[in-house]
Design a protein around this motif. Structure first.
Motif, PDB file in Angstrom:
ATOM      1  N   GLU A  54      16.753  39.315   6.164  1.00  0.00           N
ATOM      2  CA  GLU A  54      15.583  38.595   5.658  1.00  0.00           C
ATOM      3  C   GLU A  54      15.969  37.594   4.570  1.00  0.00           C
ATOM      4  OE1 GLU A  54      11.840  37.201   5.405  1.00  0.00           O
ATOM      5  OE2 GLU A  54      12.563  38.618   6.903  1.00  0.00           O
ATOM      6  N   ASP A  55      16.868  37.987   3.669  1.00  0.00           N
ATOM      7  CA  ASP A  55      17.282  37.068   2.599  1.00  0.00           C
ATOM      8  C   ASP A  55      17.967  35.822   3.140  1.00  0.00           C
ATOM      9  OD1 ASP A  55      16.249  38.689   0.665  1.00  0.00           O
ATOM     10  OD2 ASP A  55      18.182  39.413  -0.089  1.00  0.00           O
ATOM     11  N   ASP A  56      18.723  35.975   4.230  1.00  0.00           N
ATOM     12  CA  ASP A  56      19.389  34.817   4.821  1.00  0.00           C
ATOM     13  C   ASP A  56      18.370  33.841   5.399  1.00  0.00           C
ATOM     14  OD1 ASP A  56      22.000  35.813   4.375  1.00  0.00           O
ATOM     15  OD2 ASP A  56      21.806  37.095   6.137  1.00  0.00           O
ATOM     16  N   ILE A  57      17.243  34.355   5.816  1.00  0.00           N
ATOM     17  CA  ILE A  57      16.239  33.529   6.463  1.00  0.00           C
ATOM     18  C   ILE A  57      15.291  32.890   5.453  1.00  0.00           C
ATOM     19  CG2 ILE A  57      14.311  33.593   8.103  1.00  0.00           C
ATOM     20  CD1 ILE A  57      16.102  35.486   9.716  1.00  0.00           C
ATOM     21  N   SER A  58      14.838  33.679   4.475  1.00  0.00           N
ATOM     22  CA  SER A  58      13.776  33.186   3.611  1.00  0.00           C
ATOM     23  C   SER A  58      14.230  32.741   2.228  1.00  0.00           C
ATOM     24  CB  SER A  58      12.701  34.268   3.462  1.00  0.00           C
ATOM     25  OG  SER A  58      13.257  35.412   2.822  1.00  0.00           O
ATOM     26  N   SER A  59      15.465  32.981   1.858  1.00  0.00           N
ATOM     27  CA  SER A  59      15.880  32.655   0.495  1.00  0.00           C
ATOM     28  C   SER A  59      15.922  31.147   0.286  1.00  0.00           C
ATOM     29  CB  SER A  59      17.258  33.251   0.186  1.00  0.00           C
ATOM     30  OG  SER A  59      18.274  32.487   0.787  1.00  0.00           O
ATOM     31  N   GLN A  60      15.958  30.785  -0.966  1.00  0.00           N
ATOM     32  CA  GLN A  60      16.000  29.369  -1.348  1.00  0.00           C
ATOM     33  C   GLN A  60      17.222  28.690  -0.752  1.00  0.00           C
ATOM     34  OE1 GLN A  60      16.032  28.808  -5.573  1.00  0.00           O
ATOM     35  NE2 GLN A  60      16.320  26.612  -5.430  1.00  0.00           N
ATOM     36  N   PHE A  61      18.296  29.438  -0.557  1.00  0.00           N
ATOM     37  CA  PHE A  61      19.535  28.852  -0.052  1.00  0.00           C
ATOM     38  C   PHE A  61      19.864  29.342   1.349  1.00  0.00           C
ATOM     39  CE2 PHE A  61      19.835  29.169  -4.686  1.00  0.00           C
ATOM     40  CZ  PHE A  61      19.885  27.823  -4.981  1.00  0.00           C
ATOM     41  N   GLY A  62      18.853  29.617   2.149  1.00  0.00           N
ATOM     42  CA  GLY A  62      19.076  30.153   3.483  1.00  0.00           C
ATOM     43  C   GLY A  62      18.563  29.254   4.584  1.00  0.00           C
ATOM     44  N   VAL A  63      18.226  29.899   5.681  1.00  0.00           N
ATOM     45  CA  VAL A  63      17.770  29.204   6.875  1.00  0.00           C
ATOM     46  C   VAL A  63      16.522  28.377   6.586  1.00  0.00           C
ATOM     47  CG1 VAL A  63      16.882  29.551   9.208  1.00  0.00           C
ATOM     48  CG2 VAL A  63      18.837  30.884   8.409  1.00  0.00           C
ATOM     49  N   LEU A  64      15.616  28.919   5.818  1.00  0.00           N
ATOM     50  CA  LEU A  64      14.386  28.202   5.486  1.00  0.00           C
ATOM     51  C   LEU A  64      14.696  26.870   4.809  1.00  0.00           C
ATOM     52  CD1 LEU A  64      11.312  28.325   5.579  1.00  0.00           C
ATOM     53  CD2 LEU A  64      11.362  29.500   3.387  1.00  0.00           C
ATOM     54  N   GLU A  65      15.667  26.871   3.913  1.00  0.00           N
ATOM     55  CA  GLU A  65      16.054  25.623   3.240  1.00  0.00           C
ATOM     56  C   GLU A  65      16.660  24.625   4.228  1.00  0.00           C
ATOM     57  OE1 GLU A  65      18.580  24.046  -0.585  1.00  0.00           O
ATOM     58  OE2 GLU A  65      19.355  25.759   0.515  1.00  0.00           O
ATOM     59  N   ILE A  66      17.481  25.116   5.155  1.00  0.00           N
ATOM     60  CA  ILE A  66      18.103  24.243   6.147  1.00  0.00           C
ATOM     61  C   ILE A  66      17.033  23.556   6.996  1.00  0.00           C
ATOM     62  CG2 ILE A  66      19.547  24.195   8.228  1.00  0.00           C
ATOM     63  CD1 ILE A  66      21.159  26.537   6.914  1.00  0.00           C
ATOM     64  N   VAL A  67      16.063  24.343   7.457  1.00  0.00           N
ATOM     65  CA  VAL A  67      14.984  23.788   8.283  1.00  0.00           C
ATOM     66  C   VAL A  67      14.128  22.824   7.469  1.00  0.00           C
ATOM     67  CG1 VAL A  67      12.903  24.360   9.598  1.00  0.00           C
ATOM     68  CG2 VAL A  67      14.959  25.755   9.859  1.00  0.00           C
ATOM     69  N   SER A  68      13.812  23.213   6.237  1.00  0.00           N
ATOM     70  CA  SER A  68      12.999  22.361   5.372  1.00  0.00           C
ATOM     71  C   SER A  68      13.687  21.019   5.113  1.00  0.00           C
ATOM     72  CB  SER A  68      12.737  23.090   4.052  1.00  0.00           C
ATOM     73  OG  SER A  68      12.024  22.270   3.170  1.00  0.00           O
ATOM     74  N   ASP A  69      14.982  21.060   4.798  1.00  0.00           N
ATOM     75  CA  ASP A  69      15.725  19.815   4.566  1.00  0.00           C
ATOM     76  C   ASP A  69      15.736  18.940   5.817  1.00  0.00           C
ATOM     77  OD1 ASP A  69      16.268  20.667   2.000  1.00  0.00           O
ATOM     78  OD2 ASP A  69      18.375  21.147   2.384  1.00  0.00           O
ATOM     79  N   TYR A  70      15.924  19.568   6.967  1.00  0.00           N
ATOM     80  CA  TYR A  70      15.946  18.836   8.234  1.00  0.00           C
ATOM     81  C   TYR A  70      14.611  18.127   8.470  1.00  0.00           C
ATOM     82  CZ  TYR A  70      16.341  18.118  13.319  1.00  0.00           C
ATOM     83  OH  TYR A  70      16.365  17.580  14.573  1.00  0.00           O
ATOM     84  N   LEU A  71      13.518  18.850   8.261  1.00  0.00           N
ATOM     85  CA  LEU A  71      12.190  18.259   8.491  1.00  0.00           C
ATOM     86  C   LEU A  71      11.883  17.158   7.479  1.00  0.00           C
ATOM     87  CD1 LEU A  71      10.157  21.451   9.436  1.00  0.00           C
ATOM     88  CD2 LEU A  71      10.994  19.645  10.965  1.00  0.00           C
ATOM     89  N   GLU A  72      12.327  17.337   6.227  1.00  0.00           N
ATOM     90  CA  GLU A  72      12.126  16.297   5.224  1.00  0.00           C
ATOM     91  C   GLU A  72      12.875  15.020   5.599  1.00  0.00           C
ATOM     92  OE1 GLU A  72      12.945  17.499   1.193  1.00  0.00           O
ATOM     93  OE2 GLU A  72      11.693  19.284   1.406  1.00  0.00           O
ATOM     94  N   GLU A  73      14.106  15.180   6.090  1.00  0.00           N
ATOM     95  CA  GLU A  73      14.896  14.021   6.505  1.00  0.00           C
ATOM     96  C   GLU A  73      14.213  13.312   7.683  1.00  0.00           C
ATOM     97  OE1 GLU A  73      18.808  15.481   7.358  1.00  0.00           O
ATOM     98  OE2 GLU A  73      19.229  15.887   5.257  1.00  0.00           O
ATOM     99  N   LEU A  74      13.684  14.082   8.621  1.00  0.00           N
ATOM    100  CA  LEU A  74      12.990  13.487   9.767  1.00  0.00           C
ATOM    101  C   LEU A  74      11.737  12.742   9.325  1.00  0.00           C
ATOM    102  CD1 LEU A  74      13.193  16.332  12.409  1.00  0.00           C
ATOM    103  CD2 LEU A  74      14.449  14.184  12.426  1.00  0.00           C
ATOM    104  N   ALA A  75      10.983  13.395   8.456  1.00  0.00           N
ATOM    105  CA  ALA A  75       9.722  12.785   8.005  1.00  0.00           C
ATOM    106  C   ALA A  75       9.965  11.492   7.235  1.00  0.00           C
ATOM    107  CB  ALA A  75       8.944  13.775   7.140  1.00  0.00           C
ATOM    108  N   SER A  76      11.054  11.458   6.477  1.00  0.00           N
ATOM    109  CA  SER A  76      11.335  10.268   5.682  1.00  0.00           C
ATOM    110  C   SER A  76      12.009   9.166   6.496  1.00  0.00           C
ATOM    111  CB  SER A  76      12.215  10.636   4.492  1.00  0.00           C
ATOM    112  OG  SER A  76      13.518  10.984   4.939  1.00  0.00           O
ATOM    113  N   GLY A  77      12.500   9.526   7.688  1.00  0.00           N
ATOM    114  CA  GLY A  77      13.197   8.545   8.509  1.00  0.00           C
ATOM    115  C   GLY A  77      14.636   8.367   8.135  1.00  0.00           C
ATOM    116  N   GLU A  78      15.143   9.198   7.185  1.00  0.00           N
ATOM    117  CA  GLU A  78      16.539   9.115   6.761  1.00  0.00           C
ATOM    118  C   GLU A  78      17.414   9.819   7.784  1.00  0.00           C
ATOM    119  OE1 GLU A  78      16.938  10.790   2.886  1.00  0.00           O
ATOM    120  OE2 GLU A  78      15.323   9.595   2.064  1.00  0.00           O
ATOM    121  N   PRO A  79      18.611   9.293   8.035  1.00  0.00           N
ATOM    122  CA  PRO A  79      19.523   9.983   8.943  1.00  0.00           C
ATOM    123  C   PRO A  79      20.056  11.258   8.294  1.00  0.00           C
ATOM    124  CG  PRO A  79      20.589   8.051   7.992  1.00  0.00           C
ATOM    125  CD  PRO A  79      19.148   8.049   7.526  1.00  0.00           C
ATOM    126  N   GLY A  80      20.329  12.280   9.132  1.00  0.00           N
ATOM    127  CA  GLY A  80      20.826  13.563   8.628  1.00  0.00           C
ATOM    128  C   GLY A  80      22.211  13.518   8.297  1.00  0.00           C
TER     129      GLY A  80
END
Length: 152
Positions: free
Chosen positions: A126-152
């Motif tokens: 669970e910590d790997d998925i929901s922690s600030q430095f886990g999977v949730l952060e990876i997905v969040s960063d990815y979606l932010e990059e997409l929304a902003s139009g910035e390349p990953g």
């Protein structure tokens, strides 16, 4: 209206949602990042001698006798850890037959005469998925990059 206001134009919002919708049809890039994260977290277990959830491993008798680390005599188990992914999944595992007994614990040896404690090393808790430095952060960063139009 007093104070401050933020306004987003319909065309901008439509373009942003179109980018998100198109990019989430194939999540391979973010799944590759997640698999890499899980692999790294799993390999850390061997160095730190703790499960990915932070629980210390019970030291092995063999490691104590040779003055080494538990599950790292020849490092085959550690070196077998690999992430895997596709467009809609990510995971981590080992192809070694004995990986399961070390992850879960249980009876081993001739006539199942040796009880091995579980020494979890594969990430995905669970910590790997929901922690600030886990999977949730990876997905969040990815979606932010997409929304902003910035390349990953």
């Amino acid at each position: 209206m007093t104070g401050i206001a933020f306004e987003i134009e319909t065309d901008t919002a439509t373009a942003m949602f179109a980018r998100l919708r198109g990019a989430t049809d194939d999540m391979t890039p973010v799944m590759a990042d997640i698999a890499s994260f899980l692999e790294s977290r799993s390999i850390d277990s061997f160095e730190n001698q703790i499960a990915p959830d932070g629980t210390p491993w019970q030291p092995s008798q063999a490691a104590g006798e040779r003055g080494g680390l538990t599950l790292v005599d020849k490092a085959r188990l550690r070196d077998s850890v690999a992430g895997f992914y596709g467009s809609d999944f990510a995971g981590v595992g080992s192809n070694l037959v004995y990986a399961r007994i070390h992850q879960l614990g249980g009876k081993a040896g001739r006539n199942q005469s040796v009880a091995l404690p579980a020494r979890p090393f594969l990430a995905g808790y669970e910590d790997d998925i929901s922690s600030q430095f886990g999977v949730l952060e990876i997905v969040s960063d990815y979606l932010e990059e997409l929304a902003s139009g910035e390349p990953g």
